[in-house]
Scaffold this motif. Structure first.
Motif, PDB file in Angstrom:
ATOM      1  N   ALA A 190      -3.782   5.498   2.579  1.00 17.82           N
ATOM      2  CA  ALA A 190      -3.724   6.657   1.635  1.00 17.82           C
ATOM      3  C   ALA A 190      -2.655   6.323   0.552  1.00 17.82           C
ATOM      4  N   ALA A 191      -1.689   6.090   0.848  1.00 19.25           N
ATOM      5  CA  ALA A 191      -0.709   6.134  -0.139  1.00 19.25           C
ATOM      6  C   ALA A 191      -1.035   4.613  -1.177  1.00 19.25           C
ATOM      7  N   THR A 192      -1.857   3.982  -0.705  1.00 15.63           N
ATOM      8  CA  THR A 192      -2.281   2.887  -1.896  1.00 15.63           C
ATOM      9  C   THR A 192      -3.258   3.536  -2.862  1.00 15.63           C
ATOM     10  N   LEU A 193      -4.263   4.487  -2.332  1.00 14.49           N
ATOM     11  CA  LEU A 193      -5.117   5.063  -3.012  1.00 14.49           C
ATOM     12  C   LEU A 193      -4.467   6.192  -4.091  1.00 14.49           C
ATOM     13  N   VAL A 248       0.523  -1.278  -8.667  1.00 15.83           N
ATOM     14  CA  VAL A 248       0.541  -1.096  -7.175  1.00 15.83           C
ATOM     15  C   VAL A 248       1.622  -2.321  -6.705  1.00 15.83           C
ATOM     16  N   SER A 249       2.435  -2.131  -5.962  1.00 12.95           N
ATOM     17  CA  SER A 249       3.307  -3.169  -5.453  1.00 12.95           C
ATOM     18  C   SER A 249       3.278  -2.941  -3.960  1.00 12.95           C
ATOM     19  N   HIS A 250       3.892  -3.779  -3.075  1.00 16.26           N
ATOM     20  CA  HIS A 250       4.175  -3.395  -1.611  1.00 16.26           C
ATOM     21  C   HIS A 250       5.229  -2.709  -1.580  1.00 16.26           C
ATOM     22  N   ARG A 251       6.180  -2.713  -2.289  1.00 11.61           N
ATOM     23  CA  ARG A 251       7.441  -1.884  -2.147  1.00 11.61           C
ATOM     24  C   ARG A 251       7.207  -0.439  -2.472  1.00 11.61           C
ATOM     25  N   LEU A 309       9.281  -1.813   4.581  1.00  9.06           N
ATOM     26  CA  LEU A 309       8.699  -2.626   3.847  1.00  9.06           C
ATOM     27  C   LEU A 309       7.655  -3.582   4.764  1.00  9.06           C
ATOM     28  N   GLY A 310       8.325  -4.166   5.706  1.00 12.30           N
ATOM     29  CA  GLY A 310       7.821  -5.178   6.516  1.00 12.30           C
ATOM     30  C   GLY A 310       6.394  -4.849   7.304  1.00 12.30           C
ATOM     31  N   SER A 311       6.450  -3.473   7.081  1.00 12.85           N
ATOM     32  CA  SER A 311       4.882  -2.892   7.617  1.00 12.85           C
ATOM     33  C   SER A 311       3.851  -3.521   6.929  1.00 12.85           C
ATOM     34  N   MET A 312       4.123  -3.730   5.560  1.00 13.83           N
ATOM     35  CA  MET A 312       3.131  -3.779   4.748  1.00 13.83           C
ATOM     36  C   MET A 312       2.393  -5.207   5.038  1.00 13.83           C
ATOM     37  N   THR A 313       3.367  -6.322   5.332  1.00 19.23           N
ATOM     38  CA  THR A 313       2.826  -7.698   5.771  1.00 19.23           C
ATOM     39  C   THR A 313       2.281  -7.765   7.246  1.00 19.23           C
ATOM     40  N   TYR A 314       2.771  -6.764   7.872  1.00 26.59           N
ATOM     41  CA  TYR A 314       2.268  -6.687   9.559  1.00 26.59           C
ATOM     42  C   TYR A 314       1.104  -6.288   9.638  1.00 26.59           C
ATOM     43  N   HIS A 315       0.584  -5.434   8.625  1.00 25.73           N
ATOM     44  CA  HIS A 315      -0.919  -4.595   8.727  1.00 25.73           C
ATOM     45  C   HIS A 315      -1.898  -5.362   7.737  1.00 25.73           C
ATOM     46  N   PHE A 316      -1.321  -5.903   6.714  1.00 27.41           N
ATOM     47  CA  PHE A 316      -2.181  -6.500   5.807  1.00 27.41           C
ATOM     48  C   PHE A 316      -1.681  -7.738   5.173  1.00 27.41           C
ATOM     49  N   GLY A 322      -1.985  -9.468   2.445  1.00 17.92           N
ATOM     50  CA  GLY A 322      -1.661  -9.508   1.329  1.00 17.92           C
ATOM     51  C   GLY A 322      -2.073  -8.277   0.590  1.00 17.92           C
ATOM     52  N   ILE A 323      -1.779  -7.952  -0.830  1.00 17.16           N
ATOM     53  CA  ILE A 323      -2.102  -7.025  -1.741  1.00 17.16           C
ATOM     54  C   ILE A 323      -3.802  -6.762  -1.787  1.00 17.16           C
ATOM     55  N   ASP A 324      -4.209  -7.823  -1.891  1.00 16.28           N
ATOM     56  CA  ASP A 324      -5.720  -7.991  -2.240  1.00 16.28           C
ATOM     57  C   ASP A 324      -6.220  -7.269  -1.179  1.00 16.28           C
ATOM     58  N   GLU A 325      -6.122  -7.985   0.340  1.00 19.16           N
ATOM     59  CA  GLU A 325      -6.720  -7.171   1.356  1.00 19.16           C
ATOM     60  C   GLU A 325      -6.331  -5.796   1.440  1.00 19.16           C
ATOM     61  N   LEU A 326      -5.106  -5.182   1.343  1.00 17.32           N
ATOM     62  CA  LEU A 326      -4.889  -3.689   1.310  1.00 17.32           C
ATOM     63  C   LEU A 326      -5.889  -3.108   0.254  1.00 17.32           C
ATOM     64  N   LEU A 327      -5.977  -3.761  -1.088  1.00 15.51           N
ATOM     65  CA  LEU A 327      -6.753  -3.073  -2.049  1.00 15.51           C
ATOM     66  C   LEU A 327      -8.130  -3.164  -1.572  1.00 15.51           C
ATOM     67  N   ARG A 328      -8.674  -4.010  -0.880  1.00 17.76           N
ATOM     68  CA  ARG A 328     -10.112  -4.179  -0.652  1.00 17.76           C
ATOM     69  C   ARG A 328     -10.129  -3.031   0.695  1.00 17.76           C
ATOM     70  N   GLU A 329      -9.528  -2.830   1.550  1.00 11.73           N
ATOM     71  CA  GLU A 329      -9.629  -1.968   2.575  1.00 11.73           C
ATOM     72  C   GLU A 329      -9.493  -0.382   1.954  1.00 11.73           C
ATOM     73  N   ALA A 330      -8.386  -0.302   1.020  1.00 12.82           N
ATOM     74  CA  ALA A 330      -8.435   0.951   0.558  1.00 12.82           C
ATOM     75  C   ALA A 330      -9.661   1.483  -0.264  1.00 12.82           C
ATOM     76  N   PHE A 331     -10.296   0.587  -0.911  1.00 13.99           N
ATOM     77  CA  PHE A 331     -11.449   1.010  -1.812  1.00 13.99           C
ATOM     78  C   PHE A 331     -12.414   1.078  -0.903  1.00 13.99           C
ATOM     79  N   THR A 332     -12.640   0.222   0.057  1.00  9.28           N
ATOM     80  CA  THR A 332     -13.575   0.390   1.016  1.00  9.28           C
ATOM     81  C   THR A 332     -13.759   1.799   1.889  1.00  9.28           C
ATOM     82  N   GLY A 333     -12.417   2.206   2.126  1.00  9.49           N
ATOM     83  CA  GLY A 333     -12.388   3.556   2.612  1.00  9.49           C
ATOM     84  C   GLY A 333     -12.714   4.646   1.537  1.00  9.49           C
TER      85      GLY A 333
END
Length: 181
Positions: free
Chosen positions: A16-19, A30-33, A43-50, A52-63
């Motif tokens: 949600a924060a990404t969108l 957009v940045s992890h920070r 900040l470590g949660s970003m790489t724990y759950h995704f 990289g940024i590309d996977e995060l963007l794809r999942e956010a846009f899929t939602g």
């Protein structure tokens, strides 16, 4: 900040924060920070759950695409006749164009990524296919494809126009496209 064990919604907050961040600053901002700060997660949660940024963007846009398909579904599901389906398409165009500016920005950011990157183009193609499938419950495939493009185009034009066309004009153009040959 809560740990992952006591924060089961962390991943969803990150998405949600990404969108939200994309809507405010664009994909380029957009940045992890920034996302971690906005989501109020370490900040470590970003790489724990995704990965990289590309996977995060794809999942956010899929939602996000899922959200818009649900809007299509809500509008079209109650239509039982061709006239009701035409009115549902008119309502859909006005709902999308008069909705949050955030949705307009997110859609355009996704389209820009899709123009440059295959993975996002495929995401958009799946989204368009799902939209057309819903339209095909009421219209033939060729008409559904035309309506899908009309919905996108009129939504954009109405959103950006200082004096957008009224519902009567939208209703008229939908009727023209859906008229029997």
């Amino acid at each position: 900040m809560a740990t992952g064990h006591t924060d089961p919604q962390r991943r969803e907050r990150i998405l949600a924060a990404t969108l939200d961040l994309i809507a405010e600053e664009g994909v380029a901002g957009v940045s992890h920070r920034k996302i971690a700060t906005r989501a109020k997660v370490p900040l470590g949660s970003m790489t724990y759950h995704f990965t990289g940024i590309d996977e995060l963007l794809r999942e956010a846009f899929t939602g996000y695409a899922d959200h818009i398909v649900a809007v299509f579904e809500r509008h079209l599901s109650g239509a039982g006749t061709a006239d009701q389906a035409r009115e549902a398409v008119t309502d859909l165009i006005h709902t999308l164009s008069e909705g949050p500016r955030r949705d307009l920005v997110l859609t355009q950011e996704l389209y820009t990524l899709a123009a440059r990157h295959t993975a996002y183009r495929q995401l958009c193609q799946r989204w368009m296919r799902r939209s057309r499938d819903l339209l095909e419950h009421h219209f033939d495939p060729a008409t559904a494809r035309q309506l899908d493009a009309l919905i996108e185009g009129l939504t954009l034009h109405r959103s950006l126009d200082d004096a957008p066309p009224d519902r009567a004009l939208t209703r008229e153009v939908v009727a023209r496209i859906t008229a029997a040959p």
